[in-house]
Write a protein that holds these residues in place. Structure first.
Motif, PDB file in Angstrom:
ATOM      1  N   LYS A   1      -2.007  -3.071 -14.481  1.00 16.59           N
ATOM      2  CA  LYS A   1      -1.014  -2.657 -13.349  1.00 16.59           C
ATOM      3  C   LYS A   1      -0.839  -3.492 -12.209  1.00 16.59           C
ATOM      4  CE  LYS A   1      -0.925   1.931 -15.123  1.00 16.59           C
ATOM      5  NZ  LYS A   1      -0.899   3.515 -14.791  1.00 16.59           N
ATOM      6  N   ASN A   2      -2.009  -4.407 -12.008  1.00 18.29           N
ATOM      7  CA  ASN A   2      -2.044  -5.258 -10.848  1.00 18.29           C
ATOM      8  C   ASN A   2      -2.360  -4.493  -9.339  1.00 18.29           C
ATOM      9  OD1 ASN A   2      -1.677  -7.374 -12.308  1.00 18.29           O
ATOM     10  ND2 ASN A   2       0.439  -8.008 -11.700  1.00 18.29           N
ATOM     11  N   THR A   3      -2.874  -3.475  -9.668  1.00 21.83           N
ATOM     12  CA  THR A   3      -3.084  -2.272  -8.615  1.00 21.83           C
ATOM     13  C   THR A   3      -4.575  -1.823  -8.534  1.00 21.83           C
ATOM     14  OG1 THR A   3      -1.028  -1.349  -9.234  1.00 21.83           O
ATOM     15  CG2 THR A   3      -2.529  -0.056  -8.005  1.00 21.83           C
TER      16      THR A   3
ATOM     17  N   GLU B   1       0.784  -1.032   0.083  1.00 21.68           N
ATOM     18  CA  GLU B   1       0.046  -0.053  -0.031  1.00 21.68           C
ATOM     19  C   GLU B   1       0.962   1.055   0.096  1.00 21.68           C
ATOM     20  OE1 GLU B   1      -2.190  -2.884   3.000  1.00 21.68           O
ATOM     21  OE2 GLU B   1      -0.180  -2.295   2.649  1.00 21.68           O
ATOM     22  N   SER B   2       0.422   2.297  -0.468  1.00 20.60           N
ATOM     23  CA  SER B   2       0.942   3.594  -0.527  1.00 20.60           C
ATOM     24  C   SER B   2      -0.128   4.667  -0.699  1.00 20.60           C
ATOM     25  CB  SER B   2       1.977   3.692  -1.575  1.00 20.60           C
ATOM     26  OG  SER B   2       1.302   3.591  -3.057  1.00 20.60           O
TER      27      SER B   2
ATOM     28  N   SER C   1       1.755  -8.583  -6.332  1.00 18.53           N
ATOM     29  CA  SER C   1       2.649  -9.135  -7.242  1.00 18.53           C
ATOM     30  C   SER C   1       2.638 -10.581  -6.696  1.00 18.53           C
ATOM     31  CB  SER C   1       4.267  -8.584  -7.307  1.00 18.53           C
ATOM     32  OG  SER C   1       4.529  -8.569  -5.838  1.00 18.53           O
TER      33      SER C   1
ATOM     34  N   TYR D   1      -7.080   0.572  -6.002  1.00 21.67           N
ATOM     35  CA  TYR D   1      -7.156   2.018  -5.839  1.00 21.67           C
ATOM     36  C   TYR D   1      -8.146   2.392  -4.871  1.00 21.67           C
ATOM     37  CZ  TYR D   1      -3.854   2.508  -9.734  1.00 21.67           C
ATOM     38  OH  TYR D   1      -2.813   2.478 -10.764  1.00 21.67           O
TER      39      TYR D   1
ATOM     40  N   ARG E   1      -9.874  -0.592 -10.012  1.00 18.71           N
ATOM     41  CA  ARG E   1      -8.752  -1.505  -9.939  1.00 18.71           C
ATOM     42  C   ARG E   1      -8.275  -1.452 -11.521  1.00 18.71           C
ATOM     43  NH1 ARG E   1     -10.707  -7.291  -8.665  1.00 18.71           N
ATOM     44  NH2 ARG E   1      -8.618  -7.972  -9.627  1.00 18.71           N
ATOM     45  N   ASP E   2      -6.866  -1.540 -11.675  1.00 21.31           N
ATOM     46  CA  ASP E   2      -6.457  -1.336 -13.149  1.00 21.31           C
ATOM     47  C   ASP E   2      -5.640  -2.718 -12.981  1.00 21.31           C
ATOM     48  OD1 ASP E   2      -4.833  -1.407 -15.157  1.00 21.31           O
ATOM     49  OD2 ASP E   2      -4.365   0.839 -15.102  1.00 21.31           O
TER      50      ASP E   2
ATOM     51  N   SER F   1      -2.916   3.334  -3.087  1.00 21.34           N
ATOM     52  CA  SER F   1      -2.701   2.585  -4.025  1.00 21.34           C
ATOM     53  C   SER F   1      -2.448   1.272  -3.387  1.00 21.34           C
ATOM     54  CB  SER F   1      -1.828   3.106  -4.864  1.00 21.34           C
ATOM     55  OG  SER F   1      -2.159   3.998  -5.695  1.00 21.34           O
ATOM     56  N   CYS F   2      -2.421   0.210  -4.119  1.00 20.38           N
ATOM     57  CA  CYS F   2      -2.100  -1.093  -3.477  1.00 20.38           C
ATOM     58  C   CYS F   2      -1.574  -2.021  -4.750  1.00 20.38           C
ATOM     59  CB  CYS F   2      -3.400  -2.017  -2.761  1.00 20.38           C
ATOM     60  SG  CYS F   2      -2.882  -3.744  -1.985  1.00 20.38           S
ATOM     61  N   ALA F   3      -0.153  -2.072  -4.754  1.00 23.34           N
ATOM     62  CA  ALA F   3       0.391  -2.909  -5.892  1.00 23.34           C
ATOM     63  C   ALA F   3       0.520  -4.195  -5.400  1.00 23.34           C
ATOM     64  CB  ALA F   3       1.748  -2.230  -6.068  1.00 23.34           C
TER      65      ALA F   3
END
Length: 117
Positions: A76-78, A6-7, A25, A80, A72-73, A21-23
């Motif tokens: 980008k595997n993210t 998260e950021s 992987s 929001y 979500r995107d 945001s939460c990336a």
């Protein structure tokens, strides 16, 4: 290795906005439902917003409906969380969560949001 990072947290004045945001992987992001939770020290973690996989339906806690938007995107595997009209009671650590069945549940480490003048 599964990771949710998260950021976007920080200090904001009442009435202000933040976008978290939460990336993700290490797993097939598009196949997972994604959620945002928040927790205040000494209280239980509560669901803020959720979104099904493949751009499906969304749901929100009553306290944030109309102010917060989850999106979500998958490219980008993210995921929001757009937070508008922030209130002091929105102050908490915000976590993202990924779910695809009972054996596939992942959490991020959290990001602090503080709403104060």
């Amino acid at each position: 290795q599964v990771q949710l990072v998260e950021s976007g947290g920080g200090l904001v004045q009442p009435g202000g906005s933040l976008r978290l945001s939460c990336a993700a992987s290490g797993f097939t992001f598009s196949a997972y439902a994604m959620f945002w939770y928040r927790q205040v020290l000494g209280k239980e973690r509560e669901l803020v917003a959720g979104m099904r996989s493949a751009g499906g339906s969304t749901n929100y806690a009553a306290s944030v409906k109309g102010r917060f938007t989850i999106s979500r995107d998958d490219a980008k595997n993210t995921v929001y969380l757009q937070m508008n009209s922030l209130k002091p009671e929105d102050t908490a650590v915000y976590y993202c969560k990924a779910i695809s069945g009972p054996e596939h549940v992942y959490w991020g480490q959290g990001t602090q949001v503080t709403v104060s003048s």
